[in-house]
Design an enzyme around this catalytic site. Structure first.
Site, PDB file in Angstrom:
ATOM      1  N   HIS A  63       0.819  -1.213   0.000  1.00 47.98           N
ATOM      2  CA  HIS A  63       0.000   0.000   0.000  1.00 47.98           C
ATOM      3  C   HIS A  63       0.856   1.268   0.000  1.00 47.98           C
ATOM      4  O   HIS A  63       0.393   2.319  -0.442  1.00 47.98           O
ATOM      5  CB  HIS A  63      -0.940  -0.006   1.204  1.00 47.98           C
ATOM      6  CG  HIS A  63      -2.032  -1.019   1.090  1.00 47.98           C
ATOM      7  ND1 HIS A  63      -3.349  -0.679   0.893  1.00 47.98           N
ATOM      8  CD2 HIS A  63      -2.003  -2.378   1.128  1.00 47.98           C
ATOM      9  CE1 HIS A  63      -4.091  -1.775   0.820  1.00 47.98           C
ATOM     10  NE2 HIS A  63      -3.297  -2.823   0.972  1.00 47.98           N
ATOM     11  N   GLY A  69       5.802   5.524  -4.762  1.00 48.62           N
ATOM     12  CA  GLY A  69       7.042   4.880  -4.342  1.00 48.62           C
ATOM     13  C   GLY A  69       7.083   4.573  -2.857  1.00 48.62           C
ATOM     14  O   GLY A  69       6.216   4.976  -2.077  1.00 48.62           O
ATOM     15  N   ASP A  71       7.993   5.354   0.311  1.00 45.56           N
ATOM     16  CA  ASP A  71       8.458   6.565   0.996  1.00 45.56           C
ATOM     17  C   ASP A  71       7.769   6.798   2.337  1.00 45.56           C
ATOM     18  O   ASP A  71       7.870   7.881   2.918  1.00 45.56           O
ATOM     19  CB  ASP A  71       8.257   7.784   0.098  1.00 45.56           C
ATOM     20  CG  ASP A  71       6.794   8.013  -0.283  1.00 45.56           C
ATOM     21  OD1 ASP A  71       5.927   7.241   0.180  1.00 45.56           O
ATOM     22  OD2 ASP A  71       6.522   8.963  -1.045  1.00 45.56           O
ATOM     23  N   PRO A 160      -5.938  -0.998  -6.077  1.00 42.56           N
ATOM     24  CA  PRO A 160      -7.071  -1.793  -6.570  1.00 42.56           C
ATOM     25  C   PRO A 160      -8.073  -2.105  -5.466  1.00 42.56           C
ATOM     26  O   PRO A 160      -7.724  -2.141  -4.285  1.00 42.56           O
ATOM     27  CB  PRO A 160      -6.398  -3.076  -7.069  1.00 42.56           C
ATOM     28  CG  PRO A 160      -5.174  -3.205  -6.214  1.00 42.56           C
ATOM     29  CD  PRO A 160      -4.703  -1.792  -5.973  1.00 42.56           C
ATOM     30  N   HIS A 190      -1.494 -12.812   0.614  1.00 42.98           N
ATOM     31  CA  HIS A 190      -2.736 -13.186   1.290  1.00 42.98           C
ATOM     32  C   HIS A 190      -2.665 -14.593   1.862  1.00 42.98           C
ATOM     33  O   HIS A 190      -3.684 -15.133   2.300  1.00 42.98           O
ATOM     34  CB  HIS A 190      -3.916 -13.048   0.326  1.00 42.98           C
ATOM     35  CG  HIS A 190      -4.250 -11.630  -0.001  1.00 42.98           C
ATOM     36  ND1 HIS A 190      -5.112 -11.262  -1.010  1.00 42.98           N
ATOM     37  CD2 HIS A 190      -3.820 -10.463   0.552  1.00 42.98           C
ATOM     38  CE1 HIS A 190      -5.207  -9.941  -1.060  1.00 42.98           C
ATOM     39  NE2 HIS A 190      -4.424  -9.437  -0.130  1.00 42.98           N
ATOM     40  N   SER A 191      -1.471 -15.156   1.869  1.00 39.58           N
ATOM     41  CA  SER A 191      -1.272 -16.432   2.563  1.00 39.58           C
ATOM     42  C   SER A 191      -1.463 -16.275   4.060  1.00 39.58           C
ATOM     43  O   SER A 191      -1.752 -17.255   4.760  1.00 39.58           O
ATOM     44  CB  SER A 191       0.138 -16.966   2.280  1.00 39.58           C
ATOM     45  OG  SER A 191       0.418 -18.091   3.082  1.00 39.58           O
ATOM     46  N   ASP A 242      -6.895 -17.541   3.803  1.00 38.51           N
ATOM     47  CA  ASP A 242      -6.716 -18.912   3.323  1.00 38.51           C
ATOM     48  C   ASP A 242      -6.862 -19.862   4.509  1.00 38.51           C
ATOM     49  O   ASP A 242      -7.173 -19.433   5.627  1.00 38.51           O
ATOM     50  CB  ASP A 242      -5.399 -19.089   2.567  1.00 38.51           C
ATOM     51  CG  ASP A 242      -4.172 -19.257   3.458  1.00 38.51           C
ATOM     52  OD1 ASP A 242      -4.266 -19.061   4.691  1.00 38.51           O
ATOM     53  OD2 ASP A 242      -3.100 -19.586   2.925  1.00 38.51           O
ATOM     54  N   THR A 244      -4.706 -21.520   6.158  1.00 43.89           N
ATOM     55  CA  THR A 244      -3.619 -21.478   7.156  1.00 43.89           C
ATOM     56  C   THR A 244      -3.219 -20.021   7.370  1.00 43.89           C
ATOM     57  O   THR A 244      -2.119 -19.606   6.981  1.00 43.89           O
ATOM     58  CB  THR A 244      -2.406 -22.305   6.685  1.00 43.89           C
ATOM     59  OG1 THR A 244      -1.968 -21.815   5.401  1.00 43.89           O
ATOM     60  CG2 THR A 244      -2.761 -23.782   6.572  1.00 43.89           C
TER      61      THR A 244
END
Length: 329
Positions: A63, A69, A71, A160, A190-191, A242, A244
């Site tokens: 994000h 960039g 920063d 997005p 997103h694991s 997910d 786990t």
């Protein structure tokens, strides 16, 4: 009390604004040799205190780096003259655990005052979040400066939404010279962690305005989500991304193959033929996923705006300029 020491310090920081540095490994080897150890120590503390916090901190790199960039503009609080990124559409009620970065910064300031940037803290902490939850470890390049401003609008324009499809994501990542493989691998962030019901209500009850659920959802998983996120229920309830959620592994991709992706922007990676091959590859080969993820994170960390910067004392606010010191003293 004399203002001279304060002016000297702030004028020194002003020179930092215009000099800039090339990113490189072990950037703080002489000025703050324990910097990376301190960050990892504080991340371990945060993980013990609340396991979910490390996943939250890992998201900061995505994000932050996509918006002008890497920063640390993401970390700035709003001011009367600036709407920052924390309340942008993709961040509000979503990003959390900013206090972990505060704790890291405080520890670094005690060890090496005015030396380690908040932007570099984000990069190191994201790497450590992955490593501490069972994922790959990699060498990070450091030497970033902290931005002097932030823009909610820029974040809204770039980041997005959970409704994004694979085609949109491919185009977005290409803007930053990140390949399709990079994009799919980085989606593997997103694991670990959780997402809000708010992000999936449309999938469950009105996919593409159909008044029906997303047909890509595996039926038993959809029933589970229906129970977690009933129509008219609390949209701030969270669910695991997910199977786990506290272990960084390739289960995320296995779930996508079986139609058990939590977010639309995740499941679309398997329904899209261009990205599907990488989802299948990573679901079958965790080592390859780990390699691709680490490479993608390094590339993501290379994104720079070229704008002037500084080393913030407090990651939430820009440093006072010398004129500010004079005005309030």
């Amino acid at each position: 009390m004399s203002l001279l020491p304060h002016l000297i310090l702030y004028l020194t920081l002003l020179t930092v604004v215009v000099t800039g540095e090339t990113l490189r490994p072990r950037f703080y080897s002489e000025t703050c040799p324990e910097a990376e150890s301190i960050v990892r120590r504080e991340m371990k503390k945060a993980m013990i205190k609340e396991a979910r916090s490390v996943a939250s901190v890992m998201r900061f790199q995505f994000h932050d780096c996509f918006v002008n960039g890497c920063d640390a503009s993401l970390l700035l609080d709003d001011t009367p003259n600036m709407l920052g990124e924390k309340l942008s559409l993709s961040n509000i009620d979503s990003l959390r655990s900013f206090e972990v970065v505060d704790d890291i910064k405080e520890a670094l300031e005690k060890a090496c005052p005015a030396t380690v940037s908040c932007a570099d803290i984000v990069i190191m902490a994201a790497r450590d979040a992955v490593a501490l939850t069972g994922g790959p470890d990699w060498e990070v390049k450091l030497g970033r400066k902290d931005s002097l401003t932030a823009s909610q609008q820029d974040s809204d324009d770039i980041m997005p939404s959970p409704r994004a499809n694979a085609t949109f994501l491919i185009d977005l990542f290409e803007r930053f010279n990140l390949s399709v493989k990079d994009m799919v691998a980085l989606s593997g962030s997103h694991s670990i962690g959780q997402g809000r019901c708010f992000s999936i209500m449309f999938r469950l009850y009105n996919q593409s305005g159909s008044g029906k659920p997303d047909p890509a959802l595996e039926p038993s998983y959809r029933k589970k989500l229906d129970k977690l996120c009933p129509l008219g229920g609390d949209e701030n309830v969270t669910g695991d991304l997910d199977a786990t959620p506290q272990v960084f592994d390739n289960q995320y991709f296995k779930d996508l193959v079986s139609g058990r992706g939590f977010l639309n922007s995740d499941q679309t990676l398997y329904t899209n033929l261009v990205t599907r091959e990488y989802v299948k590859m990573f679901s079958e080969d965790q080592d390859e996923f780990f390699r691709a993820f680490a490479e993608g994170m390094v590339k993501l960390g290379d994104l720079q705006s070229g704008r002037p910067g500084e080393i913030r004392f407090n990651c939430r606010v820009v440093n006072r300029r010398p004129i500010d010191v004079l005005l309030v003293s």
